[in-house]
Design a protein around this motif. Sequence first.
Motif, PDB file in Angstrom:
ATOM      1  N   UNK A 219      -9.424 -21.556 -17.463  1.00  0.00           N
ATOM      2  CA  UNK A 219      -9.460 -20.271 -17.840  1.00  0.00           C
ATOM      3  C   UNK A 219      -8.483 -19.746 -19.076  1.00  0.00           C
ATOM      4  N   UNK A 220      -7.471 -20.499 -19.246  1.00  0.00           N
ATOM      5  CA  UNK A 220      -6.520 -20.114 -20.244  1.00  0.00           C
ATOM      6  C   UNK A 220      -6.896 -20.732 -21.685  1.00  0.00           C
ATOM      7  N   UNK A 221      -7.900 -21.644 -21.793  1.00  0.00           N
ATOM      8  CA  UNK A 221      -8.267 -22.388 -22.980  1.00  0.00           C
ATOM      9  C   UNK A 221      -9.505 -21.582 -23.585  1.00  0.00           C
ATOM     10  N   UNK A 222      -9.480 -21.948 -24.856  1.00  0.00           N
ATOM     11  CA  UNK A 222     -10.503 -21.336 -25.802  1.00  0.00           C
ATOM     12  C   UNK A 222     -11.741 -21.758 -25.510  1.00  0.00           C
ATOM     13  N   UNK A 223     -12.918 -21.085 -25.772  1.00  0.00           N
ATOM     14  CA  UNK A 223     -14.263 -21.342 -25.189  1.00  0.00           C
ATOM     15  C   UNK A 223     -14.634 -22.741 -25.537  1.00  0.00           C
ATOM     16  N   UNK A 224     -14.302 -23.264 -26.915  1.00  0.00           N
ATOM     17  CA  UNK A 224     -15.056 -24.604 -27.172  1.00  0.00           C
ATOM     18  C   UNK A 224     -14.240 -25.749 -26.325  1.00  0.00           C
ATOM     19  N   UNK A 225     -12.937 -25.456 -26.309  1.00  0.00           N
ATOM     20  CA  UNK A 225     -12.007 -26.590 -25.367  1.00  0.00           C
ATOM     21  C   UNK A 225     -12.471 -26.467 -23.977  1.00  0.00           C
ATOM     22  N   UNK A 226     -12.828 -25.280 -23.570  1.00  0.00           N
ATOM     23  CA  UNK A 226     -13.245 -25.357 -22.214  1.00  0.00           C
ATOM     24  C   UNK A 226     -14.557 -25.705 -21.815  1.00  0.00           C
ATOM     25  N   UNK A 227     -15.604 -25.475 -22.807  1.00  0.00           N
ATOM     26  CA  UNK A 227     -16.899 -26.226 -22.551  1.00  0.00           C
ATOM     27  C   UNK A 227     -16.843 -27.564 -22.711  1.00  0.00           C
ATOM     28  N   UNK A 228     -16.000 -28.298 -23.638  1.00  0.00           N
ATOM     29  CA  UNK A 228     -15.786 -29.760 -23.591  1.00  0.00           C
ATOM     30  C   UNK A 228     -15.315 -30.352 -22.472  1.00  0.00           C
ATOM     31  N   UNK A 229     -14.300 -29.491 -21.960  1.00  0.00           N
ATOM     32  CA  UNK A 229     -13.652 -29.989 -20.588  1.00  0.00           C
ATOM     33  C   UNK A 229     -14.565 -29.957 -19.464  1.00  0.00           C
ATOM     34  N   UNK A 230     -15.650 -29.059 -19.584  1.00  0.00           N
ATOM     35  CA  UNK A 230     -16.469 -28.881 -18.416  1.00  0.00           C
ATOM     36  C   UNK A 230     -17.220 -30.298 -18.539  1.00  0.00           C
ATOM     37  N   UNK A 231     -17.688 -30.727 -19.866  1.00  0.00           N
ATOM     38  CA  UNK A 231     -18.627 -32.154 -19.777  1.00  0.00           C
ATOM     39  C   UNK A 231     -17.558 -33.128 -19.200  1.00  0.00           C
ATOM     40  N   UNK A 232     -16.333 -33.134 -19.466  1.00  0.00           N
ATOM     41  CA  UNK A 232     -15.625 -34.196 -19.325  1.00  0.00           C
ATOM     42  C   UNK A 232     -15.296 -34.095 -17.563  1.00  0.00           C
ATOM     43  N   UNK A 233     -15.058 -32.973 -17.077  1.00  0.00           N
ATOM     44  CA  UNK A 233     -14.787 -33.029 -15.836  1.00  0.00           C
ATOM     45  C   UNK A 233     -16.094 -33.424 -14.764  1.00  0.00           C
ATOM     46  N   UNK A 234     -17.174 -33.175 -15.300  1.00  0.00           N
ATOM     47  CA  UNK A 234     -18.561 -33.745 -14.751  1.00  0.00           C
ATOM     48  C   UNK A 234     -18.415 -35.293 -14.902  1.00  0.00           C
ATOM     49  N   UNK A 235     -18.137 -35.933 -15.925  1.00  0.00           N
ATOM     50  CA  UNK A 235     -18.177 -37.323 -16.014  1.00  0.00           C
ATOM     51  C   UNK A 235     -17.143 -37.849 -15.001  1.00  0.00           C
TER      52      UNK A 235
END
Length: 243
Positions: free
Chosen positions: A155-171
């Motif tokens: 929640x404290x991250x910018x939107x671009x970083x957040x979306x990238x980490x969403x993908x990484x979390x799923x991996x």
Amino acid sequence: MRYRTEGSEVVALHQVSLEVGAGEFVSLLGPSGCGKTTLLRIMADLQQPTSGVVKIAGKSPKEARLSQKYGIVFQSPVLYDWRTVKANITLPLEMMSIPKAERNRRADELLELVGLGNFSDRYPWQLSGGMQQRVAIARALAIRPEILLMDEPFSALDEFTRERLNEELLAIWKQIQSTVVFVTHSIPEAVFLSDRVFVLSPHPGRLSAVVDIPLPRPRTQSMRNDPEFFRLITEIRDRFEGV
């Protein structure tokens, strides 16, 4: 869950009943003050409910915690600045008296898993916010938990970083095959990540809807432009009560 404040009583959670399956990725979604973090803390044995029962894989939250059933990732990475990235990851293993060779082996595996294999000797203050949160995830996974509890970790991250980490979390989730309970106030994030979304409404916090997310896996960035993705966002937004 009830709180007493200055002579009055606040009901934080009221008649919340849900079940999460093994290996499932679910989100607790709702606005600030709806009790989603409180519910996660009750699951984690960090708070005791004033009434009701919680079972974690057939055990009480306390029994689950003592048998290392779950790892926890908080909104803030909570890393120790004087310990290297690798030393932060091995900390829970040190507390469990795991032999040093095994601690190092697990840490090296996890650093590769979260994409930080070249940063083991860095310190948290030398990393970006997104990298620090990846270290926190690796540390939570060090004990090989069956369940991963995550309280608004991006929640404290910018939107671009957040979306990238969403993908990484799923991996990462695909590889570890743990059950994940993920707290968020972002509807798009909940839809992108989850098998099911538990929608919580405030005053008092209650479960207002359970929404299945039938999007195929693996989830990809292009899926965020899919009409079905937007339909699910709209459906969940319409389910909120009292917001």
